[in-house]
Write a protein that holds these residues in place. Sequence first.
Motif, PDB file in Angstrom:
ATOM      1  N   THR A 167       0.840  -1.191   0.000  1.00 59.81           N
ATOM      2  CA  THR A 167       0.000   0.000   0.000  1.00 59.81           C
ATOM      3  C   THR A 167       0.875   1.241   0.000  1.00 59.81           C
ATOM      4  OG1 THR A 167      -1.758  -1.161   1.187  1.00 59.81           O
ATOM      5  CG2 THR A 167      -1.824   1.249   1.214  1.00 59.81           C
ATOM      6  N   SER A 168       0.562   2.169  -0.874  1.00 54.54           N
ATOM      7  CA  SER A 168       1.309   3.422  -0.956  1.00 54.54           C
ATOM      8  C   SER A 168       0.305   4.572  -0.914  1.00 54.54           C
ATOM      9  CB  SER A 168       2.148   3.475  -2.246  1.00 54.54           C
ATOM     10  OG  SER A 168       2.827   4.708  -2.356  1.00 54.54           O
ATOM     11  N   GLY A 169       0.213   5.244   0.225  1.00 59.11           N
ATOM     12  CA  GLY A 169      -0.756   6.325   0.381  1.00 59.11           C
ATOM     13  C   GLY A 169      -2.166   5.797   0.307  1.00 59.11           C
ATOM     14  N   ASP A 170      -2.959   6.341  -0.637  1.00 59.72           N
ATOM     15  CA  ASP A 170      -4.340   5.883  -0.808  1.00 59.72           C
ATOM     16  C   ASP A 170      -4.461   4.879  -1.941  1.00 59.72           C
ATOM     17  OD1 ASP A 170      -3.777   7.559  -2.878  1.00 59.72           O
ATOM     18  OD2 ASP A 170      -5.643   8.700  -2.774  1.00 59.72           O
ATOM     19  N   ARG A 171      -3.334   4.302  -2.391  1.00 54.44           N
ATOM     20  CA  ARG A 171      -3.340   3.308  -3.459  1.00 54.44           C
ATOM     21  C   ARG A 171      -2.727   2.007  -2.948  1.00 54.44           C
ATOM     22  NH1 ARG A 171      -0.600   4.854  -8.783  1.00 54.44           N
ATOM     23  NH2 ARG A 171       1.212   4.915  -7.398  1.00 54.44           N
ATOM     24  N   VAL A 172      -3.189   0.908  -3.539  1.00 59.49           N
ATOM     25  CA  VAL A 172      -2.669  -0.400  -3.199  1.00 59.49           C
ATOM     26  C   VAL A 172      -2.369  -1.144  -4.491  1.00 59.49           C
ATOM     27  CG1 VAL A 172      -4.996  -1.402  -3.061  1.00 59.49           C
ATOM     28  CG2 VAL A 172      -3.081  -2.528  -1.908  1.00 59.49           C
ATOM     29  N   GLU A 173      -1.275  -1.864  -4.509  1.00 61.42           N
ATOM     30  CA  GLU A 173      -0.884  -2.616  -5.707  1.00 61.42           C
ATOM     31  C   GLU A 173      -1.684  -3.904  -5.794  1.00 61.42           C
ATOM     32  OE1 GLU A 173       3.073  -4.547  -7.868  1.00 61.42           O
ATOM     33  OE2 GLU A 173       3.178  -3.773  -5.816  1.00 61.42           O
ATOM     34  N   VAL A 174      -2.145  -4.222  -7.005  1.00 67.25           N
ATOM     35  CA  VAL A 174      -2.863  -5.463  -7.277  1.00 67.25           C
ATOM     36  C   VAL A 174      -1.894  -6.429  -7.948  1.00 67.25           C
ATOM     37  CG1 VAL A 174      -4.800  -6.546  -8.459  1.00 67.25           C
ATOM     38  CG2 VAL A 174      -5.058  -4.256  -7.499  1.00 67.25           C
ATOM     39  N   LEU A 175      -1.589  -7.517  -7.267  1.00 62.88           N
ATOM     40  CA  LEU A 175      -0.633  -8.477  -7.799  1.00 62.88           C
ATOM     41  C   LEU A 175      -1.267  -9.441  -8.790  1.00 62.88           C
ATOM     42  CD1 LEU A 175       1.252  -9.320  -4.483  1.00 62.88           C
ATOM     43  CD2 LEU A 175       1.861  -7.636  -6.220  1.00 62.88           C
ATOM     44  N   SER A 176      -2.508  -9.792  -8.580  1.00 60.80           N
ATOM     45  CA  SER A 176      -3.209 -10.696  -9.493  1.00 60.80           C
ATOM     46  C   SER A 176      -4.709 -10.502  -9.342  1.00 60.80           C
ATOM     47  CB  SER A 176      -2.824 -12.160  -9.214  1.00 60.80           C
ATOM     48  OG  SER A 176      -3.231 -12.533  -7.919  1.00 60.80           O
ATOM     49  N   GLY A 177      -5.428 -10.815 -10.399  1.00 64.05           N
ATOM     50  CA  GLY A 177      -6.887 -10.715 -10.375  1.00 64.05           C
ATOM     51  C   GLY A 177      -7.452  -9.670 -11.307  1.00 64.05           C
ATOM     52  N   LEU A 178      -6.635  -8.738 -11.820  1.00 59.46           N
ATOM     53  CA  LEU A 178      -7.096  -7.697 -12.732  1.00 59.46           C
ATOM     54  C   LEU A 178      -6.204  -7.641 -13.964  1.00 59.46           C
ATOM     55  CD1 LEU A 178      -8.075  -4.647 -10.490  1.00 59.46           C
ATOM     56  CD2 LEU A 178      -9.596  -6.207 -11.715  1.00 59.46           C
ATOM     57  N   ARG A 179      -6.812  -7.193 -15.087  1.00 56.93           N
ATOM     58  CA  ARG A 179      -6.074  -6.992 -16.328  1.00 56.93           C
ATOM     59  C   ARG A 179      -6.369  -5.591 -16.850  1.00 56.93           C
ATOM     60  NH1 ARG A 179      -8.516 -11.868 -19.641  1.00 56.93           N
ATOM     61  NH2 ARG A 179     -10.333 -10.948 -18.642  1.00 56.93           N
ATOM     62  N   PRO A 180      -5.504  -5.088 -17.707  1.00 52.79           N
ATOM     63  CA  PRO A 180      -5.790  -3.786 -18.315  1.00 52.79           C
ATOM     64  C   PRO A 180      -7.150  -3.796 -19.013  1.00 52.79           C
ATOM     65  CG  PRO A 180      -3.530  -4.426 -18.744  1.00 52.79           C
ATOM     66  CD  PRO A 180      -4.186  -5.607 -18.109  1.00 52.79           C
TER      67      PRO A 180
END
Length: 351
Positions: A323-336
Amino acid sequence: MRTTLLSLSVMAAFVPQGLLWAADAPPLKVITVQSTGQTHNESTVDAVVEAVRQTSLSTQVAGAVVALHVKAGDRVRAGQELLRIDARAAHQNVIGAGAQVEAAQANLAVASKELERQKQLLQKQYISQAAFDRAQAQWDAAKAQLKALQAQNSAAQTQSGFFVVNAPYAGVVSDVPVTLGDMAMPGRPLVTVYDPTAMRVTAAVPQGLLAGVQAQPKGVRYEFPGVTGYSTPQLASQIQVLPSVDPVTHTGQIRLSLPTGMVGVAPGVFARVWLPGAAAGQGSAERVYLPTSAIVRRAEMTGVYVLDAQGKPSLRQLRLGQTSGDRVEVLSGLRPKDKVAAEPQLAGAVR
């Protein structure tokens, strides 16, 4: 190496008329995931905290638990008595074995005196050599019987010590799966103890990432999501890569030593390990970030509402990273180009 960044564009969209929900509901805001083509060379794996020394204590004999001195969470010192098993029958065996030893000692004393008399008579030629040999054999038999009974007595006394369970080292009791009156059986765990001064993080790493770990051991980081004070990645001081790979999962195990005194970090705590990966263009992956407000957390499930082609939201499970500030990295489960509901409470009301 290039750095991966995925930008997110937020746009407002109305739910199609085919969806049944309140007519006066506000418009459903949607986040469209878009890729900039940038990549990154860092990956993460799930891990778990282990104690370097953790012991499940049991007994070698059967019996009822008659004394229980500790509970989960207690600190114990080396040699401290933890529980006791009913040993009345064992004590009677010790008393009986001791009595047999005393009787054998008396028999040996009688045989010794008889042998001495027979020896004197033989010297004066009052008895034959055969009579003396019989006295010698009786003395030898009495001596051998005494040794056998002494061994049995020693075994009985040793076995009587199996009815007491002591702490093998100073540590913390993590589990006590028995209560007073329970029947203890050989091999059944009675108390689990671990040493809190020596902890480590263990992770199963895909074979393709092991080379990066061995080449850049100082780049390995770890974090404990949900543990106060340790939810941000920290550099590992000591790293051990085990020299074997699982032939079924094709993963190798790495161990990261932890400093002492980490409050809230105990065996079984979930950890996340950040690993240096391949160079850019050699198996690098793209990063996806989402606002933390779009994340849905239900018990052990973490996900988002993703809209299908008809605009209907459905819950999809994700694997999250840092988590960075109000954002969180998605490692898997979403695509562009996936469309994610920005307001999960509103999306969850759609039927």
